[in-house]
Scaffold this active site. Structure first.
Site, PDB file in Angstrom:
ATOM      1  N   HIS A 168      56.511  25.799  30.951  1.00  0.00           N
ATOM      2  CA  HIS A 168      56.179  26.684  29.829  1.00  0.00           C
ATOM      3  C   HIS A 168      56.581  25.987  28.533  1.00  0.00           C
ATOM      4  O   HIS A 168      57.663  25.411  28.430  1.00  0.00           O
ATOM      5  CB  HIS A 168      56.936  28.008  30.007  1.00  0.00           C
ATOM      6  CG  HIS A 168      56.896  28.883  28.786  1.00  0.00           C
ATOM      7  ND1 HIS A 168      55.729  29.170  28.116  1.00  0.00           N
ATOM      8  CD2 HIS A 168      57.894  29.516  28.109  1.00  0.00           C
ATOM      9  CE1 HIS A 168      56.008  29.955  27.087  1.00  0.00           C
ATOM     10  NE2 HIS A 168      57.309  30.173  27.056  1.00  0.00           N
ATOM     11  N   ASN A 209      54.876  28.297  20.910  1.00  0.00           N
ATOM     12  CA  ASN A 209      55.036  29.051  22.151  1.00  0.00           C
ATOM     13  C   ASN A 209      53.951  30.128  22.210  1.00  0.00           C
ATOM     14  O   ASN A 209      53.988  31.083  21.440  1.00  0.00           O
ATOM     15  CB  ASN A 209      56.441  29.677  22.172  1.00  0.00           C
ATOM     16  CG  ASN A 209      56.700  30.503  23.418  1.00  0.00           C
ATOM     17  OD1 ASN A 209      55.791  30.788  24.183  1.00  0.00           O
ATOM     18  ND2 ASN A 209      57.947  30.882  23.613  1.00  0.00           N
ATOM     19  N   CYS A 269      56.246  35.475  28.955  1.00  0.00           N
ATOM     20  CA  CYS A 269      55.886  34.053  29.058  1.00  0.00           C
ATOM     21  C   CYS A 269      55.657  33.599  30.492  1.00  0.00           C
ATOM     22  O   CYS A 269      55.105  32.523  30.721  1.00  0.00           O
ATOM     23  CB  CYS A 269      56.950  33.180  28.396  1.00  0.00           C
ATOM     24  SG  CYS A 269      57.193  33.578  26.669  1.00  0.00           S
TER      25      CYS A 269
HETATM   26  N1  COA Z   1      64.962  27.302   9.572  1.00  0.00           N
HETATM   27  C1  COA Z   1      66.143  26.913   9.122  1.00  0.00           C
HETATM   28  N2  COA Z   1      67.293  27.382   9.601  1.00  0.00           N
HETATM   29  C2  COA Z   1      67.236  28.282  10.605  1.00  0.00           C
HETATM   30  C3  COA Z   1      66.020  28.735  11.131  1.00  0.00           C
HETATM   31  C4  COA Z   1      64.854  28.206  10.565  1.00  0.00           C
HETATM   32  N3  COA Z   1      63.617  28.576  10.995  1.00  0.00           N
HETATM   33  N4  COA Z   1      66.273  29.631  12.110  1.00  0.00           N
HETATM   34  C5  COA Z   1      67.609  29.729  12.208  1.00  0.00           C
HETATM   35  N5  COA Z   1      68.193  28.912  11.288  1.00  0.00           N
HETATM   36  C6  COA Z   1      69.613  28.729  11.049  1.00  0.00           C
HETATM   37  C7  COA Z   1      70.460  29.867  11.512  1.00  0.00           C
HETATM   38  O1  COA Z   1      70.502  30.887  10.543  1.00  0.00           O
HETATM   39  C8  COA Z   1      71.777  29.207  11.726  1.00  0.00           C
HETATM   40  O2  COA Z   1      72.412  29.053  10.463  1.00  0.00           O
HETATM   41  P1  COA Z   1      74.006  29.258  10.330  1.00  0.00           P
HETATM   42  O3  COA Z   1      74.602  28.185  11.201  1.00  0.00           O
HETATM   43  O4  COA Z   1      74.217  29.065   8.876  1.00  0.00           O
HETATM   44  O5  COA Z   1      74.267  30.638  10.842  1.00  0.00           O
HETATM   45  C9  COA Z   1      71.418  27.813  12.200  1.00  0.00           C
HETATM   46  O6  COA Z   1      70.058  27.603  11.789  1.00  0.00           O
HETATM   47  C10 COA Z   1      71.519  27.644  13.705  1.00  0.00           C
HETATM   48  O7  COA Z   1      70.895  28.767  14.322  1.00  0.00           O
HETATM   49  P2  COA Z   1      70.746  28.886  15.870  1.00  0.00           P
HETATM   50  O8  COA Z   1      70.058  30.167  16.199  1.00  0.00           O
HETATM   51  O9  COA Z   1      72.059  28.608  16.521  1.00  0.00           O
HETATM   52  O10 COA Z   1      69.792  27.634  16.157  1.00  0.00           O
HETATM   53  P3  COA Z   1      69.343  27.051  17.523  1.00  0.00           P
HETATM   54  O11 COA Z   1      69.666  25.629  17.574  1.00  0.00           O
HETATM   55  O12 COA Z   1      69.757  27.907  18.679  1.00  0.00           O
HETATM   56  O13 COA Z   1      67.767  27.139  17.422  1.00  0.00           O
HETATM   57  C11 COA Z   1      65.999  28.463  18.307  1.00  0.00           C
HETATM   58  C12 COA Z   1      67.144  28.404  17.333  1.00  0.00           C
HETATM   59  C13 COA Z   1      65.339  29.822  18.200  1.00  0.00           C
HETATM   60  C14 COA Z   1      64.995  27.373  17.925  1.00  0.00           C
HETATM   61  C15 COA Z   1      66.522  28.193  19.725  1.00  0.00           C
HETATM   62  O14 COA Z   1      67.643  29.013  19.993  1.00  0.00           O
HETATM   63  C16 COA Z   1      65.510  28.423  20.773  1.00  0.00           C
HETATM   64  O15 COA Z   1      64.490  27.766  20.815  1.00  0.00           O
HETATM   65  N6  COA Z   1      65.785  29.354  21.711  1.00  0.00           N
HETATM   66  C17 COA Z   1      64.890  29.641  22.789  1.00  0.00           C
HETATM   67  C18 COA Z   1      63.748  30.367  22.239  1.00  0.00           C
HETATM   68  C19 COA Z   1      62.645  30.488  23.191  1.00  0.00           C
HETATM   69  O16 COA Z   1      62.081  29.502  23.585  1.00  0.00           O
HETATM   70  N7  COA Z   1      62.326  31.716  23.556  1.00  0.00           N
HETATM   71  C20 COA Z   1      61.253  32.017  24.351  1.00  0.00           C
HETATM   72  C21 COA Z   1      61.575  31.763  25.764  1.00  0.00           C
HETATM   73  S1  COA Z   1      60.195  32.187  26.666  1.00  0.00           S
END
Ligand code: COA
Length: 325
Positions: free
Chosen positions: A252, A282, A112
């Site tokens: 980004h 993204n 990224c």
């Molecule tokens: N729909 C519904 N529920 C979802 C889901 C989806 N698409 N993806 C994950 N969940 C669930 C998980 O299973 C978890 O359930 P649980 O509590 O029963 O275990 C719950 O939602 C929370 O998951 P978590 O991973 O803690 O959520 P989060 O708030 O961290 O959001 C992301 C997940 C991926 C959106 C977030 O971590 C993120 O954006 N991270 C950075 C990613 C990124 O930008 N990467 C590239 C950088 S260049």
């Protein structure tokens, strides 16, 4: 001698994958995706479309915006982690498609951060006198390495390309400074293992696909906020500038919550932060140049404006650039 951006362009393939479509593919819903990420839809390339095809569309627009022809280019750099093929570089395919016969061409894989890394290298090459005109592209077909059975990642990524044309100029205008960082110790946070020397792809063995993107979302989130904020401060300090002087901040486009948290740390008002990830998701290396092109189209890149760019991605890699338009 320095460099400045004289043209920008972007392209996203026409097919749209909306949150409603993802609801039919994995256990998710529009409300969850919007609240956690700010993404409503993303563009997806069709079968047979190569990353260099997206590069070409974005580059032609950037060249037209700059008012120069491909034959005038000395340098073609493509930031991508989803190249057309492992060999040769996507930049060489782009060079051929453009007919940019005079230019030397290569790729940079900084995920990224790919556009910022490429911008920094192009700026350094121009400063070193290795060329006067550079085409810098960020392009991805992330759908080719996205596992549409993994709800934690498939909601995030989209395809697209953005391009910028750089020309040499007096120092003190244009690209004021670029700042790059990496930490390979944290490679596991975002990676796609298959297709390289460690885990070669061999369809003959019938093995499961191993080139899907894996991501530790939570951990990545924290690093993204800290590192992007830090590297923005580094750019401002280097140039003796204050955040209040920044006319537009283009981060980004990974997640609205990351963008908001970085903006808050920097103390920049929301109306000076450019956000378009609702419509693209993204797009990795493509996100900043797509945003640059849209910002210009909306009249938000005025001559004399101070523009701050910041990226973060797999590697880990992160960086910033401060531009005087
Ligand atoms: N729909 C519904 N529920 C979802 C889901 C989806 N698409 N993806 C994950 N969940 C669930 C998980 O299973 C978890 O359930 P649980 O509590 O029963 O275990 C719950 O939602 C929370 O998951 P978590 O991973 O803690 O959520 P989060 O708030 O961290 O959001 C992301 C997940 C991926 C959106 C977030 O971590 C993120 O954006 N991270 C950075 C990613 C990124 O930008 N990467 C590239 C950088 S260049």
């Amino acid at each position: 001698m320095g460099s400045r951006i004289i043209g920008v362009g972007m392209y996203a393939p026409p097919k749209i994958l909306a949150n409603d479509d993802l609801e039919k593919m994995v256990d998710t819903n529009d409300e969850w995706i919007m609240t956690r990420t700010g993404i409503r839809e993303r563009h997806i390339a069709g079968p047979g479309v190569a990353t260099s095809d997206l590069c070409l569309e974005a580059s032609l627009k950037a060249l037209s915006d700059a008012g120069i022809s491909p034959s005038e280019l000395d340098i073609v750099l493509v930031g991508t982690c989803t190249p057309d093929m492992p060999v040769p570089s996507t930049a060489c395919f782009l060079q051929k498609k453009l007919g940019a016969g005079r230019a030397f061409a290569t790729d940079l894989n900084s995920a990224c951060s790919g556009f910022l890394y490429s911008l920094s290298v192009a700026d350094a090459l121009i400063r070193a006198g290795r060329g006067k005109k550079a085409l810098v592209v960020g392009a991805e077909i992330l759908s080719s390495i996205t596992n549409y059975k993994d709800r934690g990642t498939c909601i995030l990524f989209g395809d697209g390309a953005g391009a910028a044309v750089l020309t040499d100029c007096e120092d003190g205008a244009g690209v004021l400074s670029c700042h790059l960082h990496s930490d390979g110790n944290l490679w596991e946070l975002i990676h796609a293992p298959g297709g390289g020397t460690l885990h070669p792809m061999d369809p003959a063995t019938g093995n499961e696909r191993t080139n899907y993107l894996h991501m530790a979302g939570n951990e990545t989130f924290k690093h993204a906020v800290t590192k992007m904020a830090e590297v923005c401060v580094e750019a401002l300090e280097k140039n003796g500038a204050k955040i209040a002087e920044v006319d537009l901040f283009i981060p980004h486009q990974a997640n609205q919550r990351i963008i908001s948290a970085v903006g808050k740390r920097l103390g920049i008002p929301e109306n000076r932060v450019f956000v378009n990830l609702e419509r693209y998701g993204n797009t990795s290396a493509a996100s900043i140049p797509i945003a640059l092109a849209e910002a210009k189209e909306k009249g938000r890149l005025k001559s004399g404006d101070l523009v701050l760019l910041a990226a973060f991605g797999a590697g880990l890699t992160w960086g910033s650039a401060l531009l005087r338009m």
